[in-house]
Motif scaffolding. Structure first.
Motif, PDB file in Angstrom:
ATOM      1  N   GLY A 156      22.094 -46.609 -13.012  1.00  0.00           N
ATOM      2  CA  GLY A 156      20.939 -45.729 -13.123  1.00  0.00           C
ATOM      3  C   GLY A 156      21.064 -44.838 -14.339  1.00  0.00           C
ATOM      4  N   LEU A 181      29.876 -47.811  -0.646  1.00  0.00           N
ATOM      5  CA  LEU A 181      29.660 -47.976  -2.085  1.00  0.00           C
ATOM      6  C   LEU A 181      30.492 -46.924  -2.811  1.00  0.00           C
ATOM      7  N   VAL A 197      30.771 -43.479  -0.800  1.00  0.00           N
ATOM      8  CA  VAL A 197      29.647 -43.038   0.053  1.00  0.00           C
ATOM      9  C   VAL A 197      29.259 -44.154   1.006  1.00  0.00           C
ATOM     10  N   LYS A 198      28.593 -43.764   2.082  1.00  0.00           N
ATOM     11  CA  LYS A 198      28.031 -44.765   2.977  1.00  0.00           C
ATOM     12  C   LYS A 198      26.835 -45.394   2.283  1.00  0.00           C
ATOM     13  N   ILE A 215      17.742 -46.438   0.565  1.00  0.00           N
ATOM     14  CA  ILE A 215      17.125 -45.194   0.080  1.00  0.00           C
ATOM     15  C   ILE A 215      15.638 -45.159   0.453  1.00  0.00           C
ATOM     16  N   ALA A 262      21.411 -38.394   0.901  1.00  0.00           N
ATOM     17  CA  ALA A 262      22.126 -39.284  -0.020  1.00  0.00           C
ATOM     18  C   ALA A 262      22.044 -38.744  -1.442  1.00  0.00           C
TER      19      ALA A 262
HETATM   20  P1  ADP Z   1      18.194 -43.349 -11.090  1.00  0.00           P
HETATM   21  O1  ADP Z   1      18.166 -44.577 -10.238  1.00  0.00           O
HETATM   22  O2  ADP Z   1      17.015 -42.456 -10.775  1.00  0.00           O
HETATM   23  O3  ADP Z   1      18.360 -43.607 -12.545  1.00  0.00           O
HETATM   24  P2  ADP Z   1      21.019 -42.521 -10.689  1.00  0.00           P
HETATM   25  O4  ADP Z   1      21.488 -42.804 -12.064  1.00  0.00           O
HETATM   26  O5  ADP Z   1      21.469 -41.258 -10.039  1.00  0.00           O
HETATM   27  O6  ADP Z   1      19.417 -42.453 -10.561  1.00  0.00           O
HETATM   28  O7  ADP Z   1      21.434 -43.771  -9.827  1.00  0.00           O
HETATM   29  C1  ADP Z   1      21.942 -43.696  -8.547  1.00  0.00           C
HETATM   30  C2  ADP Z   1      21.125 -44.598  -7.647  1.00  0.00           C
HETATM   31  O8  ADP Z   1      21.809 -44.782  -6.424  1.00  0.00           O
HETATM   32  C3  ADP Z   1      19.766 -43.964  -7.299  1.00  0.00           C
HETATM   33  O9  ADP Z   1      18.772 -44.965  -7.430  1.00  0.00           O
HETATM   34  C4  ADP Z   1      19.930 -43.515  -5.854  1.00  0.00           C
HETATM   35  O10 ADP Z   1      18.715 -43.564  -5.154  1.00  0.00           O
HETATM   36  C5  ADP Z   1      20.937 -44.509  -5.328  1.00  0.00           C
HETATM   37  N1  ADP Z   1      21.773 -44.009  -4.233  1.00  0.00           N
HETATM   38  C6  ADP Z   1      22.280 -42.762  -4.075  1.00  0.00           C
HETATM   39  N2  ADP Z   1      23.040 -42.669  -2.968  1.00  0.00           N
HETATM   40  C7  ADP Z   1      23.025 -43.900  -2.390  1.00  0.00           C
HETATM   41  C8  ADP Z   1      23.620 -44.454  -1.214  1.00  0.00           C
HETATM   42  N3  ADP Z   1      24.374 -43.732  -0.418  1.00  0.00           N
HETATM   43  N4  ADP Z   1      23.367 -45.770  -0.939  1.00  0.00           N
HETATM   44  C9  ADP Z   1      22.581 -46.521  -1.750  1.00  0.00           C
HETATM   45  N5  ADP Z   1      22.012 -46.062  -2.878  1.00  0.00           N
HETATM   46  C10 ADP Z   1      22.224 -44.760  -3.207  1.00  0.00           C
END
Ligand code: ADP
Ligand code: UDP
Length: 241
Positions: free
Chosen positions: A10, A24, A81-82, A86, A191
């Protein structure tokens, strides 16, 4: 715990599989983006700070009975993390007007609300995360009615805990964004992250911005602000313990 293949990259984090299908590893980067990816940059050391701060706040919330995805901090940028599904809503809680709220409703930044507000954005980069209301979210099948009620309840409860914590650090919690997810048993947990990337945090005395707005608005002193807010949090956490 084995860090397996990267399953997603991301804007601020990378996500890796592990040898447990229910878990994860998220890895925090120094990359910073704003305005739906139009502005890009690097904030040196941000990933380390956001990882540490988010985990500290999630631990604090867990102690207060808030269910979260947090399992264990594995390293300075990596956290176990679990795995959740999302809910594609950015849940935004505000105590004070700022940012898009001020722009949309034509009010100065800094108006202290008599009650906190909540709003949702549809998490969809291609559409630019448009604002969405409860009925739209239900109509699109993004959440069930019960989930939406639970998310709102948790979001306001989280606001109460975080507001008190930041006040004890001499910091005003202006607004923040949360993401929630579903565990395999269908329950809703907090999350993603809670960090200066996702919160507006102002020094209570001077009003100095100690968050990502310094990057968004080219205010300078970005790295210093991240270091300062982490130091304030550590001070506050020391007192909580
Ligand atoms: P983006 O996707 O907006 O660029 P990030 O770079 O923060 O954001 O990427 C992290 C991604 O992981 C996000 O899409 C978020 O929704 C997702 N995420 C966060 N926590 C969890 C989780 N526990 N399980 C699955 N996906 C998660
Ligand atoms: N926010 C976020 N991710 C987003 C949009 C907003 O973390 O994609 C956070 C932001 O840091 C702020 C709060 O949500 O603390 C409210 O942001 P706002 O709607 O005012 O949007 P902005 O002014 O950042 O466009």
């Amino acid at each position: 715990m084995i860090k397996g293949e990267q399953i997603y990259e991301g804007k601020a984090k990378k996500v890796f599989a592990t040898d447990d299908p229910g878990l994860l590893i998220v890895s925090y980067k120094d990359d910073a983006t704003a305005f739906n990816g139009l502005k890009r940059g690097t904030i040196e050391g941000k990933g380390i700070i956001n990882n540490k701060m988010s985990n500290a706040l999630m631990r604090m919330l867990r102690k207060r009975g808030i269910p979260t995805h947090f399992v264990e901090e594995l390293g300075e940028r990596d956290t176990l993390v679990k795995k959740v599904e999302i809910v594609p809503l950015e849940v935004i809680v505000r105590n004070i007007s700022a940012g898009s709220f001020s722009k949309r409703y034509g009010v100065d930044e800094g108006l202290v609300f008599s009650e906190p507000t909540i709003e949702f954005s549809y998490k969809n980069d291609a559409l630019g995360d448009p604002l969405i209301n409860d009925c739209h979210a239900l109509a699109l099948g993004l959440v069930s009615r019960e989930e939406l009620e639970e998310i709102k309840r948790l979001a306001f409860e989280i606001n109460g805990v975080l507001k008190d914590f930041w006040t004890s650090c001499g910091v005003t919690l202006v607004d923040f964004k949360l993401e929630f997810g579903r565990l395999p048993d269908g329950s809703i947990v907090l999350a993603d992250e809670i960090s200066p990337d996702t919160c507006r945090l102002w020094d209570s005395e001077t009003g100095k911005k100690l968050d990502k707005d310094r990057f968004r608005r080219d205010l300078g002193g970005v790295e210093d602000a991240y270091r300062e807010i982490m130091a304030r949090a550590e001070q506050g956490l020391g007192e909580v313990k």
